[in-house]
Scaffold this motif. Structure first.
Motif, PDB file in Angstrom:
ATOM      1  N   ASN A 140       0.836  -1.193   0.000  1.00 48.77           N
ATOM      2  CA  ASN A 140       0.000   0.000   0.000  1.00 48.77           C
ATOM      3  C   ASN A 140       0.871   1.242   0.000  1.00 48.77           C
ATOM      4  OD1 ASN A 140      -2.266  -1.568   0.154  1.00 48.77           O
ATOM      5  ND2 ASN A 140      -2.407  -1.463   2.372  1.00 48.77           N
ATOM      6  N   LEU A 141       0.564   2.159  -0.893  1.00 49.82           N
ATOM      7  CA  LEU A 141       1.281   3.425  -0.924  1.00 49.82           C
ATOM      8  C   LEU A 141       0.556   4.412  -0.027  1.00 49.82           C
ATOM      9  CD1 LEU A 141       2.118   3.742  -4.715  1.00 49.82           C
ATOM     10  CD2 LEU A 141       3.608   3.027  -2.866  1.00 49.82           C
ATOM     11  N   VAL A 142       1.318   5.106   0.770  1.00 48.25           N
ATOM     12  CA  VAL A 142       0.749   6.070   1.694  1.00 48.25           C
ATOM     13  C   VAL A 142       1.074   7.462   1.182  1.00 48.25           C
ATOM     14  CG1 VAL A 142       0.795   6.922   4.067  1.00 48.25           C
ATOM     15  CG2 VAL A 142       1.048   4.478   3.610  1.00 48.25           C
ATOM     16  N   GLU A 143       0.075   8.325   1.172  1.00 40.74           N
ATOM     17  CA  GLU A 143       0.314   9.700   0.742  1.00 40.74           C
ATOM     18  C   GLU A 143       1.194  10.401   1.763  1.00 40.74           C
ATOM     19  OE1 GLU A 143      -2.193  13.611  -0.561  1.00 40.74           O
ATOM     20  OE2 GLU A 143      -2.923  11.600  -0.962  1.00 40.74           O
ATOM     21  N   PRO A 144       2.183  11.161   1.296  1.00 40.31           N
ATOM     22  CA  PRO A 144       3.067  11.843   2.238  1.00 40.31           C
ATOM     23  C   PRO A 144       2.297  12.844   3.081  1.00 40.31           C
ATOM     24  CG  PRO A 144       3.583  12.463  -0.027  1.00 40.31           C
ATOM     25  CD  PRO A 144       2.509  11.436  -0.077  1.00 40.31           C
ATOM     26  N   PRO A 145       2.732  13.044   4.317  1.00 40.61           N
ATOM     27  CA  PRO A 145       2.040  13.995   5.184  1.00 40.61           C
ATOM     28  C   PRO A 145       2.224  15.420   4.675  1.00 40.61           C
ATOM     29  CG  PRO A 145       4.046  13.223   6.218  1.00 40.61           C
ATOM     30  CD  PRO A 145       3.871  12.431   4.956  1.00 40.61           C
ATOM     31  N   SER A 146       1.324  16.303   5.100  1.00 36.43           N
ATOM     32  CA  SER A 146       1.403  17.692   4.660  1.00 36.43           C
ATOM     33  C   SER A 146       2.464  18.478   5.432  1.00 36.43           C
ATOM     34  CB  SER A 146       0.040  18.366   4.830  1.00 36.43           C
ATOM     35  OG  SER A 146      -0.341  18.324   6.191  1.00 36.43           O
ATOM     36  N   HIS A 189       4.363  14.883  14.023  1.00 37.04           N
ATOM     37  CA  HIS A 189       4.000  13.887  13.006  1.00 37.04           C
ATOM     38  C   HIS A 189       5.122  12.853  12.924  1.00 37.04           C
ATOM     39  CE1 HIS A 189       0.422  15.769  11.275  1.00 37.04           C
ATOM     40  NE2 HIS A 189       1.026  16.928  11.522  1.00 37.04           N
ATOM     41  N   PRO A 190       5.090  11.817  13.778  1.00 39.84           N
ATOM     42  CA  PRO A 190       6.162  10.816  13.754  1.00 39.84           C
ATOM     43  C   PRO A 190       6.274  10.089  12.424  1.00 39.84           C
ATOM     44  CG  PRO A 190       4.356  10.103  15.168  1.00 39.84           C
ATOM     45  CD  PRO A 190       4.066  11.517  14.767  1.00 39.84           C
ATOM     46  N   GLU A 191       5.192  10.036  11.674  1.00 41.45           N
ATOM     47  CA  GLU A 191       5.230   9.360  10.372  1.00 41.45           C
ATOM     48  C   GLU A 191       6.064  10.144   9.352  1.00 41.45           C
ATOM     49  OE1 GLU A 191       1.745  12.188  10.167  1.00 41.45           O
ATOM     50  OE2 GLU A 191       2.619  10.907  11.689  1.00 41.45           O
ATOM     51  N   ALA A 192       6.403  11.386   9.677  1.00 38.68           N
ATOM     52  CA  ALA A 192       7.192  12.221   8.770  1.00 38.68           C
ATOM     53  C   ALA A 192       8.661  12.293   9.181  1.00 38.68           C
ATOM     54  CB  ALA A 192       6.594  13.622   8.709  1.00 38.68           C
TER      55      ALA A 192
END
Length: 86
Positions: A2-8, A52-55
């Protein structure tokens, strides 16, 4: 996969530089710093990217922190000497 959209928010890279110091640096070099521990680098990254830890991307390869452009000796001499009007 799954591709995840990059955070803003801004992407922050974390890793050690060639001297073994911890570096946190925004992907495009907008901000960053040197830190005494990985924990301090992560804390800074979370603060700067609004929690935003995902970034946050941890790198295994050396990550250098460049704070400006390099000026050659010739350019430096030119800057240091005042110019006279012709």
């Amino acid at each position: 996969m799954n591709l995840v959209e990059p955070p803003s928010c801004h992407i922050v890279l974390i890793g050690k530089n060639s001297r073994g110091q911890w570096v946190a640096r925004e992907r495009d070099g907008l901000y960053g710093g040197l830190f005494v521990s990985q924990q301090a680098a992560v804390r800074y990254a979370l603060f700067e990217n609004h929690h935003h830890p995902e970034a946050i991307i941890s790198l295994a390869t050396p990550l250098e922190f460049d704070v400006g452009t390099t000026i050659s000796a010739a350019e430096g001499a030119d800057i240091a000497q005042p110019r006279r009007a012709a």
